[in-house]
Design an enzyme around this catalytic site. Structure first.
Site, short mmCIF file in Angstrom:
data_model
loop_
_atom_site.label_atom_id
_atom_site.label_comp_id
_atom_site.label_asym_id
_atom_site.label_seq_id
_atom_site.Cartn_x
_atom_site.Cartn_y
_atom_site.Cartn_z
N LYS A 1 -3.10 32.26 -24.28
CA LYS A 1 -3.88 32.93 -23.55
C LYS A 1 -3.76 33.16 -22.28
O LYS A 1 -3.23 32.25 -21.60
CB LYS A 1 -5.55 32.38 -23.90
N ASP B 1 -5.91 21.31 -21.42
CA ASP B 1 -6.74 22.58 -21.63
C ASP B 1 -8.16 22.05 -21.81
O ASP B 1 -9.11 22.59 -21.36
CB ASP B 1 -6.47 23.20 -23.14
N ASP C 1 -14.90 23.51 -27.31
CA ASP C 1 -13.77 24.36 -27.46
C ASP C 1 -13.37 24.47 -28.88
O ASP C 1 -12.82 23.83 -29.66
CB ASP C 1 -12.55 24.09 -26.58
N ASN D 1 -2.31 30.36 -30.32
CA ASN D 1 -2.30 31.50 -29.34
C ASN D 1 -1.93 31.00 -27.67
O ASN D 1 -2.35 29.74 -27.45
CB ASN D 1 -3.49 32.54 -29.23
#
Length: 256
Positions: A13, A109, A129, A11
């Site tokens: 985000k 990330d 995560d 995805n």
């Protein structure tokens, strides 16, 4: 306002921030075949749906673990928002001391997660995560990213189980009522869920033991975080927007 984009394997985000306040949050499917126009129209349409104008975006920052889509995203930002996006790359000011052997290998990330966890919740801390891959990041009391661990994500593990066998079906990933399943579906759900909870408990415990810091705070984010946290005491804080908050903090530190 600042637009943050976290491009993951599954995805994209994205969130819009006004100062420290999150105004809106969206999720898009990561599609490496999408054009800059397709992505631009989706994002501007989402903004307009919430009565927000694209020209209200004063800056953009992005992290990406999908290099093949980066050029498309950058082109979209320039065309539809008239902004050159800030990328989380080696050399950017994060406020952390990266102790990785090769800092260029560290996912952007994971850097954003560590920045947010340390800034908002303090250190030492462990950041988990639960994404396509599940990552564990360790930040010292002095704000040093000292390493961590990477495991297959819950959904990836499930997909490997299904695709690698002839008869096992795809199942919904839920917390089963009993660890002892009475049929194939509940057997799979039990193994996937409790196996993953056990993995998290063990890795967190080993990190605390190795660093001799049983007081380390554990912060979790990602799509499966709430589900896994429902059956473990190893997770102290759930923050589903941790990565995007970290991106906002990094942006501010590089524009000060």
């Amino acid at each position: 306002m600042i637009l943050t984009l976290d491009i993951g394997n599954t995805n994209i985000k994205t969130a819009l921030f006004s100062g420290t306040e999150m105004v809106q949050y969206w999720r898009l499917k990561t599609d490496i075949a999408a054009t800059s126009d397709e992505l631009g129209l989706k994002l501007t349409s989402l903004l307009l749906y919430h009565d927000l104008k694209p020209d209200a975006v004063e800056g953009i920052i992005l992290s990406s673990v999908v290099p093949s889509i980066n050029f498309t995203i950058e082109h979209m930002c320039k065309t539809y928002f008239r902004q050159d996006p800030m990328l989380v790359v080696p050399g950017i000011r994060t406020g952390l001391n990266i102790k990785y052997e090769n800092p260029r290998e560290l996912g952007s990330d994971r850097i954003a997660n560590a920045v947010a966890a340390y800034t908002l919740y303090g250190g030492p801390c462990i950041v988990i995560d639960f994404g396509t891959a599940t990552t564990f990041g360790v930040v010292s009391e002095r704000g040093e990213f000292i390493g961590g661990a990477i495991c297959p994500g819950v959904k990836l593990t499930t997909e490997a189980l299904v695709s690698g066998t002839a008869k096992l079906p795809r199942v919904e990933i839920v917390r089963p009522e009993s660890v002892v399943g009475r049929n194939t579906v509940s057997n799979m759900q039990s193994g996937i869920f409790y196996g993953y909870v056990g993995q998290v408990n063990h890795i967190v415990g080993k990190i605390k033991q190795e660093l001799r810091r049983p007081d380390m705070r554990v912060v979790a984010t990602g799509g499966m975080a709430r589900l896994i946290a429902s059956d473990t005491d190893a997770i102290d804080i759930l923050d589903g927007l941790l990565t995007l908050k970290g991106l906002r903090i990094i942006y501010e530190r590089n524009c000060a």
